[in-house]
Write an enzyme that holds these catalytic residues in place. Structure first.
Site, PDB file in Angstrom:
ATOM      1  N   ASP A 104       3.892  -8.887  15.809  1.00  0.00           N
ATOM      2  CA  ASP A 104       4.785  -7.691  15.774  1.00  0.00           C
ATOM      3  C   ASP A 104       4.736  -6.895  17.008  1.00  0.00           C
ATOM      4  OD1 ASP A 104       2.465  -6.944  14.382  1.00  0.00           O
ATOM      5  OD2 ASP A 104       3.575  -6.921  12.553  1.00  0.00           O
TER       6      ASP A 104
ATOM      7  N   ASN B 126       1.682  -2.431   0.987  1.00  0.00           N
ATOM      8  CA  ASN B 126       3.168  -2.629  -0.023  1.00  0.00           C
ATOM      9  C   ASN B 126       3.535  -3.718   0.000  1.00  0.00           C
ATOM     10  OD1 ASN B 126       3.927  -3.264   2.540  1.00  0.00           O
ATOM     11  ND2 ASN B 126       5.655  -1.458   2.693  1.00  0.00           N
TER      12      ASN B 126
ATOM     13  N   HIS C 257       3.568  -6.261   2.524  1.00  0.00           N
ATOM     14  CA  HIS C 257       4.053  -6.720   3.798  1.00  0.00           C
ATOM     15  C   HIS C 257       3.331  -7.712   4.355  1.00  0.00           C
ATOM     16  CE1 HIS C 257       3.026  -3.194   6.631  1.00  0.00           C
ATOM     17  NE2 HIS C 257       2.108  -4.066   6.747  1.00  0.00           N
TER      18      HIS C 257
ATOM     19  N   GLU D 240       8.756  -5.878   5.331  1.00  0.00           N
ATOM     20  CA  GLU D 240       8.670  -4.895   4.486  1.00  0.00           C
ATOM     21  C   GLU D 240       9.387  -5.601   3.043  1.00  0.00           C
ATOM     22  OE1 GLU D 240       6.486  -2.807   4.915  1.00  0.00           O
ATOM     23  OE2 GLU D 240       7.028  -1.578   6.557  1.00  0.00           O
TER      24      GLU D 240
HETATM   25  C1  F6R Z   1      -0.135  -6.003  11.997  1.00  0.00           C
HETATM   26  C2  F6R Z   1       0.584  -6.553  10.762  1.00  0.00           C
HETATM   27  C3  F6R Z   1       0.533  -5.803   9.758  1.00  0.00           C
HETATM   28  C4  F6R Z   1      -0.749  -5.571   9.282  1.00  0.00           C
HETATM   29  C5  F6R Z   1      -0.757  -4.826   7.752  1.00  0.00           C
HETATM   30  C6  F6R Z   1      -2.242  -4.359   7.701  1.00  0.00           C
HETATM   31  O1  F6R Z   1       0.196  -7.057  13.364  1.00  0.00           O
HETATM   32  O2  F6R Z   1       1.462  -7.514  11.234  1.00  0.00           O
HETATM   33  O3  F6R Z   1       1.192  -6.583   8.592  1.00  0.00           O
HETATM   34  O4  F6R Z   1      -1.677  -6.842   9.193  1.00  0.00           O
HETATM   35  O5  F6R Z   1      -0.197  -3.805   7.898  1.00  0.00           O
HETATM   36  O6  F6R Z   1      -2.655  -3.756   8.348  1.00  0.00           O
HETATM   37  P1  F6R Z   1      -4.410  -3.354   8.558  1.00  0.00           P
HETATM   38  O7  F6R Z   1      -4.946  -4.633   8.924  1.00  0.00           O
HETATM   39  O8  F6R Z   1      -4.426  -2.167   9.497  1.00  0.00           O
HETATM   40  O9  F6R Z   1      -4.553  -2.755   7.039  1.00  0.00           O
END
Ligand code: F6R
Length: 240
Positions: A67, A135, A137, A142
Site C-alpha cells: 500500500d 482493527n 485489517h 479495512e
Molecule cells: C502496512 C500495512 C498495514 C500494517 C498494519 C500494522 O503496509 O499494510 O496493514 O501492516 O497496519 O501496522 P503496524 O505494523 O505498524 O502495527
C-alpha cells in the site's frame, strides 16, 4: 493457518526473516510481497544483516508492496516508498527498478489501480508478508472490504488514522486515503506470513485465531489460504 508463538519481537522477526532468506536462497528471482509499519522493521534489519554478513543476494529479487498513501510522493519521508528505501532497499543489492509500489501521486487513480493489478498478475508472489491492523485489517483493507477486492483506493478507518498518527507530527497530517492491494490479490500469493507483536494486538489476534471467516475482520480470510503462517510474540498471543 499455522500459528507460531515466539518469545518476543526479536524472535518473531528472526523466524520470519529465516523463511524469507531461505526462499531467496532457493529461488534467487523470488517475488516478495512486502509490508511497511512497525511490525516488519526487525525482520528488515535481519535481512540487511544477513545480506551484509552472509551475502544473500537480492540482485534478481522483485518486490511488490501492499500500500501507499494517496498524495505522498516517493521522496516524502512519510511515504511507504521512502520507508522501504530507508529500511531495506538502500541496504541490500536489490535493483530499485525491481521494487514496485503504488504511485501515491498518480494523476488517474483508476489507471493506477489497473496498472498495479496487471503487474500483480504478471508477477505471482512467492511470499506475501503482512502486518495485522488493530482493527483486523490486512494491507489497508479495512473491516467490511469485499474479499474479492483488487487494488483500490480506501478511506482509512478512524482507528487506522489514530494508529498511524505516531509516524506524523500530528494526526491532521495523516493522509485520509491510501492505495491498497486488494484481498483477492493478497490471497493469490503462494505463501503468506502474517506477523503480530505486542499487547495492543492481543485482542484482535484472539478473534482472528477463533477461526470464523467474516469480512468484519479482514484478516480472517487467511484461514482459507492453504499456506499461511501467523507468527506472534508472547504479548500478541497473551489472550489466546
Ligand atoms: C502496512 C500495512 C498495514 C500494517 C498494519 C500494522 O503496509 O499494510 O496493514 O501492516 O497496519 O501496522 P503496524 O505494523 O505498524 O502495527
Amino acid at each position: 493457518m499455522k500459528t507460531i508463538i515466539t518469545n518476543d519481537y526479536e524472535d518473531m522477526s528472526e523466524k520470519a526473516a529465516q523463511i524469507i532468506i531461505e526462499t531467496v536462497k532457493e529461488k534467487p528471482n523470488a517475488v516478495l510481497g512486502l509490508a511497511t509499519g512497525a511490525t516488519p522493521m526487525g525482520l528488515y534489519r535481519r535481512l540487511v544483516a544477513d545480506h551484509k554478513e552472509m551475502g544473500t543476494s537480492y540482485k534478481y529479487v522483485r518486490t511488490i508492496n501492499l500500500d501507499e498513501y494517496v498524495g505522498l510522493t516517493k521522496v516524502n519521508p512519510q511515504s511507504y516508498a521512502y520507508f522501504m528505501y530507508e529500511n531495506l532497499f538502500c541496504h541490500i543489492d536489490i535493483a530499485l527498478k525491481n521494487t514496485y509500489i503504488e504511485n501515491g501521486t498518480a494523476l488517474d487513480s483508476m489507471i493506477e489501480c489497473k496498472r498495479y493489478d496487471k503487474m500483480l498478475n504478471k508477477l505471482p508472489r512467492d511470499i506475501q508478508l503482512l502486518g495485522l491492523g488493530s482493527n483486523g485489517h490486512i494491507a489497508f483493507n479495512e473491516p467490511y472490504t469485499s474479499f474479492s477486492s483488487t487494488t483500490h483506493i480506501v478511506n482509512l478507518a478512524e482507528n487506522t488514522i489514530k494508529d498511524n498518527a505516531i509516524y506524523f507530527d500530528n494526526i491532521e497530517q495523516v493522509p485520509r486515503q491510501a492505495y491498497t492491494m486488494g484481498i483477492k490479490s493478497i490471497m493469490k500469493a503462494k505463501q503468506i506470513i502474517i506477523l503480530a507483536s505486542g499487547f495492543k494486538k492481543a485482542e484482535i489476534v484472539s478473534k482472528l485465531v477463533q477461526g470464523n471467516v467474516d469480512s468484519a475482520l479482514p484478516a480472517s480470510i487467511l484461514h482459507n489460504h492453504c499456506n499461511c503462517i501467523l507468527i506472534l510474540d508472547k504479548e500478541a498471543a497473551s489472550k489466546l
